[in-house]
Design a protein around this motif. Structure first.
Motif, PDB file in Angstrom:
ATOM      1  N   TYR A 105      64.605  17.798 -35.421  1.00 27.50           N
ATOM      2  CA  TYR A 105      63.632  18.873 -35.186  1.00 27.50           C
ATOM      3  C   TYR A 105      63.913  19.484 -33.810  1.00 27.50           C
ATOM      4  O   TYR A 105      63.020  19.636 -32.996  1.00 27.50           O
ATOM      5  N   TYR A 106      65.161  19.749 -33.540  1.00 28.53           N
ATOM      6  CA  TYR A 106      65.606  20.181 -32.224  1.00 28.53           C
ATOM      7  C   TYR A 106      64.599  21.146 -31.570  1.00 28.53           C
ATOM      8  O   TYR A 106      64.147  22.085 -32.227  1.00 28.53           O
ATOM      9  N   PRO A 107      64.204  20.838 -30.341  1.00 25.65           N
ATOM     10  CA  PRO A 107      64.771  19.918 -29.350  1.00 25.65           C
ATOM     11  C   PRO A 107      64.217  18.487 -29.363  1.00 25.65           C
ATOM     12  O   PRO A 107      64.230  17.822 -28.317  1.00 25.65           O
ATOM     13  N   TYR A 108      63.773  18.026 -30.506  1.00 26.67           N
ATOM     14  CA  TYR A 108      63.340  16.631 -30.642  1.00 26.67           C
ATOM     15  C   TYR A 108      63.991  16.043 -31.884  1.00 26.67           C
ATOM     16  O   TYR A 108      63.972  16.669 -32.953  1.00 26.67           O
ATOM     17  N   THR A 109      64.593  14.865 -31.755  1.00 28.19           N
ATOM     18  CA  THR A 109      65.238  14.236 -32.900  1.00 28.19           C
ATOM     19  C   THR A 109      64.912  12.748 -32.958  1.00 28.19           C
ATOM     20  O   THR A 109      64.623  12.120 -31.943  1.00 28.19           O
ATOM     21  N   ILE A 110      64.966  12.206 -34.162  1.00 29.54           N
ATOM     22  CA  ILE A 110      64.770  10.780 -34.404  1.00 29.54           C
ATOM     23  C   ILE A 110      65.964  10.277 -35.203  1.00 29.54           C
ATOM     24  O   ILE A 110      66.351  10.887 -36.198  1.00 29.54           O
ATOM     25  N   THR A 111      66.551   9.173 -34.769  1.00 28.23           N
ATOM     26  CA  THR A 111      67.679   8.569 -35.475  1.00 28.23           C
ATOM     27  C   THR A 111      67.423   7.086 -35.658  1.00 28.23           C
ATOM     28  O   THR A 111      67.037   6.406 -34.705  1.00 28.23           O
ATOM     29  N   GLU A 112      67.649   6.595 -36.875  1.00 27.26           N
ATOM     30  CA  GLU A 112      67.436   5.180 -37.167  1.00 27.26           C
ATOM     31  C   GLU A 112      68.684   4.589 -37.817  1.00 27.26           C
ATOM     32  O   GLU A 112      69.320   5.228 -38.664  1.00 27.26           O
ATOM     33  N   TYR A 113      69.017   3.361 -37.408  1.00 24.21           N
ATOM     34  CA  TYR A 113      70.152   2.644 -37.978  1.00 24.21           C
ATOM     35  C   TYR A 113      69.669   1.314 -38.538  1.00 24.21           C
ATOM     36  O   TYR A 113      68.965   0.565 -37.858  1.00 24.21           O
ATOM     37  N   THR A 114      70.076   1.020 -39.761  1.00 21.88           N
ATOM     38  CA  THR A 114      69.740  -0.251 -40.391  1.00 21.88           C
ATOM     39  C   THR A 114      70.966  -0.765 -41.142  1.00 21.88           C
ATOM     40  O   THR A 114      71.927  -0.029 -41.376  1.00 21.88           O
ATOM     41  N   CYS A 115      70.900  -2.050 -41.523  1.00 24.33           N
ATOM     42  CA  CYS A 115      71.997  -2.663 -42.251  1.00 24.33           C
ATOM     43  C   CYS A 115      71.418  -3.627 -43.273  1.00 24.33           C
ATOM     44  O   CYS A 115      70.679  -4.554 -42.903  1.00 24.33           O
ATOM     45  N   SER A 116      71.730  -3.401 -44.551  1.00 22.91           N
ATOM     46  CA  SER A 116      71.173  -4.255 -45.598  1.00 22.91           C
ATOM     47  C   SER A 116      71.641  -5.699 -45.458  1.00 22.91           C
ATOM     48  O   SER A 116      70.947  -6.635 -45.847  1.00 22.91           O
ATOM     49  N   PHE A 117      72.827  -5.895 -44.878  1.00 23.87           N
ATOM     50  CA  PHE A 117      73.357  -7.236 -44.682  1.00 23.87           C
ATOM     51  C   PHE A 117      72.603  -7.990 -43.580  1.00 23.87           C
ATOM     52  O   PHE A 117      72.557  -9.218 -43.568  1.00 23.87           O
ATOM     53  N   LEU A 118      71.999  -7.221 -42.665  1.00 24.73           N
ATOM     54  CA  LEU A 118      71.247  -7.817 -41.552  1.00 24.73           C
ATOM     55  C   LEU A 118      69.838  -7.233 -41.573  1.00 24.73           C
ATOM     56  O   LEU A 118      69.525  -6.318 -40.799  1.00 24.73           O
ATOM     57  N   PRO A 119      68.953  -7.733 -42.423  1.00 20.70           N
ATOM     58  CA  PRO A 119      67.633  -7.122 -42.600  1.00 20.70           C
ATOM     59  C   PRO A 119      66.754  -7.144 -41.351  1.00 20.70           C
ATOM     60  O   PRO A 119      65.820  -6.357 -41.249  1.00 20.70           O
ATOM     61  N   LYS A 120      67.041  -8.012 -40.393  1.00 19.94           N
ATOM     62  CA  LYS A 120      66.221  -8.083 -39.176  1.00 19.94           C
ATOM     63  C   LYS A 120      66.829  -7.301 -38.019  1.00 19.94           C
ATOM     64  O   LYS A 120      66.445  -7.475 -36.868  1.00 19.94           O
ATOM     65  N   PHE A 121      67.784  -6.416 -38.334  1.00 19.05           N
ATOM     66  CA  PHE A 121      68.448  -5.610 -37.317  1.00 19.05           C
ATOM     67  C   PHE A 121      68.103  -4.134 -37.503  1.00 19.05           C
ATOM     68  O   PHE A 121      68.130  -3.612 -38.612  1.00 19.05           O
ATOM     69  N   SER A 122      67.772  -3.455 -36.405  1.00 18.61           N
ATOM     70  CA  SER A 122      67.518  -2.016 -36.468  1.00 18.61           C
ATOM     71  C   SER A 122      67.696  -1.394 -35.088  1.00 18.61           C
ATOM     72  O   SER A 122      67.527  -2.053 -34.058  1.00 18.61           O
ATOM     73  N   HIS A 124      66.484   2.282 -33.147  1.00 18.94           N
ATOM     74  CA  HIS A 124      65.648   3.484 -33.222  1.00 18.94           C
ATOM     75  C   HIS A 124      65.894   4.307 -31.962  1.00 18.94           C
ATOM     76  O   HIS A 124      65.742   3.798 -30.846  1.00 18.94           O
ATOM     77  N   ILE A 125      66.303   5.563 -32.140  1.00 26.15           N
ATOM     78  CA  ILE A 125      66.608   6.432 -31.001  1.00 26.15           C
ATOM     79  C   ILE A 125      65.784   7.709 -31.094  1.00 26.15           C
ATOM     80  O   ILE A 125      65.841   8.424 -32.095  1.00 26.15           O
ATOM     81  N   GLU A 126      65.022   7.982 -30.060  1.00 31.89           N
ATOM     82  CA  GLU A 126      64.309   9.255 -29.942  1.00 31.89           C
ATOM     83  C   GLU A 126      64.988  10.080 -28.865  1.00 31.89           C
ATOM     84  O   GLU A 126      65.332   9.562 -27.794  1.00 31.89           O
ATOM     85  N   THR A 127      65.177  11.363 -29.143  1.00 30.76           N
ATOM     86  CA  THR A 127      65.875  12.239 -28.207  1.00 30.76           C
ATOM     87  C   THR A 127      65.042  13.486 -27.944  1.00 30.76           C
ATOM     88  O   THR A 127      64.482  14.075 -28.871  1.00 30.76           O
ATOM     89  N   LYS A 128      64.978  13.870 -26.681  1.00 24.58           N
ATOM     90  CA  LYS A 128      64.326  15.122 -26.295  1.00 24.58           C
ATOM     91  C   LYS A 128      65.268  15.882 -25.363  1.00 24.58           C
ATOM     92  O   LYS A 128      65.882  15.304 -24.474  1.00 24.58           O
ATOM     93  N   TYR A 129      65.381  17.192 -25.595  1.00 22.68           N
ATOM     94  CA  TYR A 129      66.268  18.043 -24.810  1.00 22.68           C
ATOM     95  C   TYR A 129      65.434  18.979 -23.937  1.00 22.68           C
ATOM     96  O   TYR A 129      64.498  19.626 -24.422  1.00 22.68           O
ATOM     97  N   GLU A 130      65.783  19.038 -22.657  1.00 25.91           N
ATOM     98  CA  GLU A 130      65.070  19.919 -21.736  1.00 25.91           C
ATOM     99  C   GLU A 130      66.050  20.598 -20.792  1.00 25.91           C
ATOM    100  O   GLU A 130      67.126  20.056 -20.494  1.00 25.91           O
ATOM    101  N   ASP A 131      65.663  21.770 -20.311  1.00 27.50           N
ATOM    102  CA  ASP A 131      66.488  22.511 -19.363  1.00 27.50           C
ATOM    103  C   ASP A 131      66.185  22.055 -17.941  1.00 27.50           C
ATOM    104  O   ASP A 131      65.472  22.708 -17.177  1.00 27.50           O
ATOM    105  N   ASN A 132      66.713  20.896 -17.570  1.00 28.50           N
ATOM    106  CA  ASN A 132      66.633  20.385 -16.203  1.00 28.50           C
ATOM    107  C   ASN A 132      67.768  19.383 -16.008  1.00 28.50           C
ATOM    108  O   ASN A 132      68.523  19.091 -16.937  1.00 28.50           O
ATOM    109  N   LYS A 133      67.904  18.841 -14.823  1.00 27.03           N
ATOM    110  CA  LYS A 133      69.026  17.936 -14.520  1.00 27.03           C
ATOM    111  C   LYS A 133      68.635  16.466 -14.600  1.00 27.03           C
ATOM    112  O   LYS A 133      69.216  15.621 -13.928  1.00 27.03           O
ATOM    113  N   GLY A 134      67.664  16.152 -15.454  1.00 29.25           N
ATOM    114  CA  GLY A 134      67.250  14.766 -15.622  1.00 29.25           C
ATOM    115  C   GLY A 134      66.107  14.372 -14.726  1.00 29.25           C
ATOM    116  O   GLY A 134      65.942  13.202 -14.388  1.00 29.25           O
ATOM    117  N   SER A 135      65.294  15.357 -14.341  1.00 33.48           N
ATOM    118  CA  SER A 135      64.239  15.119 -13.360  1.00 33.48           C
ATOM    119  C   SER A 135      62.884  14.786 -13.970  1.00 33.48           C
ATOM    120  O   SER A 135      61.922  14.535 -13.248  1.00 33.48           O
TER     121      SER A 135
END
Length: 284
Positions: A105-122, A124-135
């Motif tokens: 949903y740029y400038p906001y995104t959600i990404t999730e990673y899972t593995c059926s072989f490792l059911p207790k592993f995940s 979760h990454i949330e990303t936000k984009y802004e026009d600044n230098k990391g302040s």
């Protein structure tokens, strides 16, 4: 690319670790980077499939959320057995993949990673984009107000990347854009470049297996950091390739790259399956 955010304390709870990151790109605004990001991900995935690994696109279509509005949903299978350390390869199948689901949903995104072989592993990454230098030190306060975080900083020009991924043509210290005049970044570039944008990421890793928890979480955070560093260096170094693209252009490029990459990945898997079957027949 710089991962920049507030200074923070390292803290790992039971089965859960979090890292807050911010990635800055010089002479780009968040709107421009929307196209650059899509181009970079598609090209990077296609290139990686040439090295015995691949990203198979299962689904990529528009998506609407009642809170975030219009966006894009993608589901991928990331085949990465050769990137795993020896202690991990010993316990996973030869044909191994991680499922990636992303809501953009740029400038906001959600990404999730899972593995059926490792059911207790995940992951979760949330990303936000802004026009600044990391302040913006408090950008994720609402999402993680009750949890401590380890905060990392990434500089696309000055941070080292794994030697096997280094290319001089993708080094921001050497690259000079013909179309924009941007490039050949030097120490302190964040304070002298305008416009500038930052990609803030909140990464949560969960792995509830006693004896491996800390090792797996530390490994995942390092891999995520390396991927972000490499990807944003490429987005900057490939700017002449995508700078004149419209959103329609980059979506068409994305579609073509997905089709080509899927063909490569399927061919690789067919070869791997044949090898496994041959070994099984030999052993019997």
């Amino acid at each position: 690319m710089l991962l920049a955010s507030a200074a923070g304390r390292a803290a790992v709870g039971r089965g859960l670790s979090r890292a807050g990151c911010g990635l800055t790109s010089p002479s780009l605004c968040a709107l421009q980077y929307k196209i650059g990001q899509l181009y970079m991900i598609s090209k990077h995935s296609h290139e990686q499939s040439d090295r015995g690994e691949g990203v198979e696109v299962v689904q990529n279509e528009p998506f609407q959320d009642p809170h975030h509005g219009n966006g894009q949903f993608t589901e991928k299978r990331v085949y990465l057995n050769s990137k795993l350390p020896s202690w991990a390869r010993a316990v996973v199948p030869k044909i191994f993949y991680v499922t990636e689901k992303a809501w953009n949903y740029y400038p906001y995104t959600i990404t999730e990673y899972t593995c059926s072989f490792l059911p207790k592993f995940s992951i979760h990454i949330e990303t936000k984009y802004e026009d600044n230098k990391g302040s913006n030190d408090s950008i994720f306060d609402n999402e993680a107000k009750d949890l401590e975080r380890e905060v990392c900083f990434i500089d696309i020009a000055c941070d080292e990347i794994p030697e096997r991924y280094y290319k001089e043509s993708e080094d921001p210290k050497h690259f000079k854009s013909e179309k924009t005049g941007r490039g050949q970044l030097r120490e302190g570039w964040r304070d002298s470049h305008q416009p500038i944008m930052c990609s803030y990421k909140l990464v949560t890793v969960k792995f509830e297996v006693w004896g491996l928890q800390t090792r797996v979480e530390q490994f995942v955070h390092k891999v995520v950091r390396d991927i972000l560093l490499i990807g944003h260096r490429q987005a900057f170094a490939w700017v002449d390739e995508w700078y004149d693209m419209t959103m329609d252009d980059v979506r068409e490029y994305e579609k073509n790259m997905h089709e080509q990459t899927n063909i490569k990945v399927c061919n690789q898997h067919s070869s791997t399956v044949d090898d496994v079957d041959s070994q099984a027949q030999t052993s019997t």
